[in-house]
Design an enzyme around this catalytic site. Structure first.
Site, PDB file in Angstrom:
ATOM      1  N   GLU A 302       0.886  -1.168   0.000  1.00 48.39           N
ATOM      2  CA  GLU A 302       0.000   0.000   0.000  1.00 48.39           C
ATOM      3  C   GLU A 302       0.913   1.205   0.000  1.00 48.39           C
ATOM      4  OE1 GLU A 302      -2.778   2.716   2.773  1.00 48.39           O
ATOM      5  OE2 GLU A 302      -3.023   0.563   3.111  1.00 48.39           O
ATOM      6  N   CYS A 341      -2.713   8.510   4.106  1.00 41.80           N
ATOM      7  CA  CYS A 341      -2.752   7.993   2.735  1.00 41.80           C
ATOM      8  C   CYS A 341      -4.092   8.292   2.075  1.00 41.80           C
ATOM      9  CB  CYS A 341      -2.502   6.489   2.728  1.00 41.80           C
ATOM     10  SG  CYS A 341      -0.889   6.003   3.383  1.00 41.80           S
TER      11      CYS A 341
END
Length: 508
Positions: A302, A341
């Site tokens: 990720e 994020c």
């Protein structure tokens, strides 16, 4: 193959005869006194009373042979934490620990099966511990010391982790290992599939969620019988170290997780030597690309996230609904100073929202953020010089204008190695982003309190969708609208990791 009935009988026999690893710790259930397991005090940690961190390897808490490095307080620059500087031969025992784990793991559907339920009990106890006010306050303060954020943001990590642990209490870990069976071609033949561990694994996590990300990802690994080497960004790793110490009180075997303080290059060398069968990495795209090659694809990633939100053409009549949408826009972009994020990086604003004063309302909310309550704070991966250079680069493009912010914070002692900037937004028309060069500039992810407003009208809806298609790293997205046809049109023409839709849609 064993029949289902025979397999279950064998499992019961195995559970009755296996040595229980958790009995000693179970007798301490309810004993969550912070003074009995915590090794640093976030309320007094300072240059005069620095905290001391330690590695965990093969069940023992250790220093790195006396070698250490200093972490500075992100609010004033004072050294307040000493961490092991693990390198060279001191990495060998971490390598040996991973290699000692068999490929069939610490448990699997035919081996040490009692550990599935035992892990559920650990989750139950740890969730209970995080309900204790003293424990909760301890971790809120510790998170705030290393990643300055508001109490609400810090507490959110604890609440999310606690609820997640609650959801895996009891039998739920075992349910993760649910198998399947298919009938064969003739009597006595069948196909059975089982969820097996990888064995030796590694989890690498960033600075922005010092508790939530490493806890959930590491426990997910060990639930399934893996041995985990955990490496958290050194600036914030002390939080997860303390959670591991509390986990041991709650019954987690000390040998299930190794915990390492080291630099990135030293960790990279360790991974190449130890060859874990799977690595889970959360962090920057550049590091992710390197690890994918170095580890020959044995990695789950990720990395970067440039996250967009669309404010559709329908503006609610209710002032309360409009205010909520504006609050969510501010929260998505500037919560924890934009260091998520999933933080809102770009908002595509229909002209109806512009006429309703959306930009001015978001600016007013952003202006209320301050260092006193940590609703704005240090930017731990971008310096002021880098932030200013990016803002100037955006504003140099014809048609771009500063919506609000754009200045460094004043009246603080945040060290120069970190950024400290006002919540900032730049406004640009959708037509300006037709140029690939301009698009590259405006879609560069600034991991801080910064976003781009792109205005559009009904005739530019297709252009807006084409713009979204050209964005890389679409992690989260939001379609803010009650218009079902508009929502379906956008959802049908976009792809993202997660998309929220509806008038209260969010990215974080």
């Amino acid at each position: 193959m064993l029949s289902t009935q025979r397999f279950l009988i064998g499992a019961v026999r195995c559970q009755r005869s296996s040595k229980r690893l958790f009995q000693t710790s179970a007798s301490r259930f309810g004993d969550y006194d912070v003074s009995k397991w915590a090794t640093v005090d976030p309320f007094t940690m300072s240059e005069a009373k620095p905290g001391q961190a330690q590695n965990l390897v093969q069940g023992e808490w250790k220093n790195a042979g006396g070698a250490s490095r200093t972490i500075v307080d992100p609010m004033n620059g004072e050294p307040f934490l000493s961490i092991p500087d693990t390198k060279g031969t001191h990495l060998d025992e971490f390598c040996d620990s991973l290699k000692a784990c068999p490929t069939y793991g610490l448990h699997n559907p035919f081996h040490n099966v009692h550990r599935y339920v035992d892990m559920g009990q650990v989750c139950f106890r740890l969730a209970n511990a995080l309900h204790e006010p003293e424990v909760e306050d301890y971790f809120v303060k510790l998170i705030q010391r290393v990643t300055p954020k508001s109490r609400a943001q810090a507490l959110g990590e604890i609440v999310t982790s606690r609820k997640w642990l609650q959801s895996f209490s009891g039998d739920q870990v075992r349910n993760l290992a649910r198998s399947f069976g298919l009938p064969g071609d003739h009597i006595g033949q069948q196909t059975c599939g089982y969820r097996y561990p990888f064995g030796p694994t590694c989890v690498i996590t960033p600075f922005n969620f010092s508790l939530e990300i490493p806890l959930l990802q590491t426990f997910s690994s060990i639930f399934m019988g893996n041995k985990a080497l955990l490496k958290v960004d050194e600036k914030v790793a002390i939080v997860m170290e303390q959670i591991l110490r509390l986990s041991h009180v709650c019954g987690l075997p000390k040998t299930d997780v190794d915990f390492l303080y080291s630099t990135g290059p030293d960790l990279n060398k360790l991974l190449l030597d130890a060859e874990p069968r799977m690595t889970l990495f959360t962090g920057s795209q550049a590091v992710a690309d390197k690890l994918a090659v170095d580890l020959k694809g044995k990695i789950k990633l990720e990395d970067a996230g440039f996250d967009w939100k669309i404010l559709g053409p329908d503006v609610p009549d209710s002032q309360q609904e409009r205010d909520y949408v504006m609050w969510q826009c501010d929260h998505d972009a500037y919560g924890f100073s934009g260091q998520k994020c999933s933080a809102q990086s770009m908002v595509l604003i229909h002209e109806n929202w512009v006429k309703a004063g959306a930009i001015e309302k978001i600016a007013a909310l952003a202006e209320k953020r301050n260092l006193a309550d940590m609703t704005i704070g240090p930017v731990l991966s971008w310096s002021n010089d880098k932030i200013k250079a990016h803002i100037d680069n955006c504003l140099s493009i014809e048609g771009a204008e500063l919506a609000f912010g754009g200045k460094p914070l004043t009246g603080h002692s945040i060290p120069a190695c970190y950024g400290a900037y006002e919540p900032t937004a730049i406004k640009v028309d959708a037509k300006t982003l037709e140029s690939d060069k301009n698009m590259e500039v405006f879609t560069t992810e600034l991991f801080g309190p910064f976003q781009v407003f792109v205005t559009y009208n009904d005739s530019q809806t297709d252009d807006m969708l084409n713009l979204i298609e050209r964005i890389d790293a679409r992690l989260t997205a939001a379609v803010v609208s009650n218009d079902v046809q508009f929502i379906n049109r956008v959802l049908g023409a976009t792809t993202n990791g997660t998309t929220y839709a509806g008038i209260r849609a969010r990215t974080t």
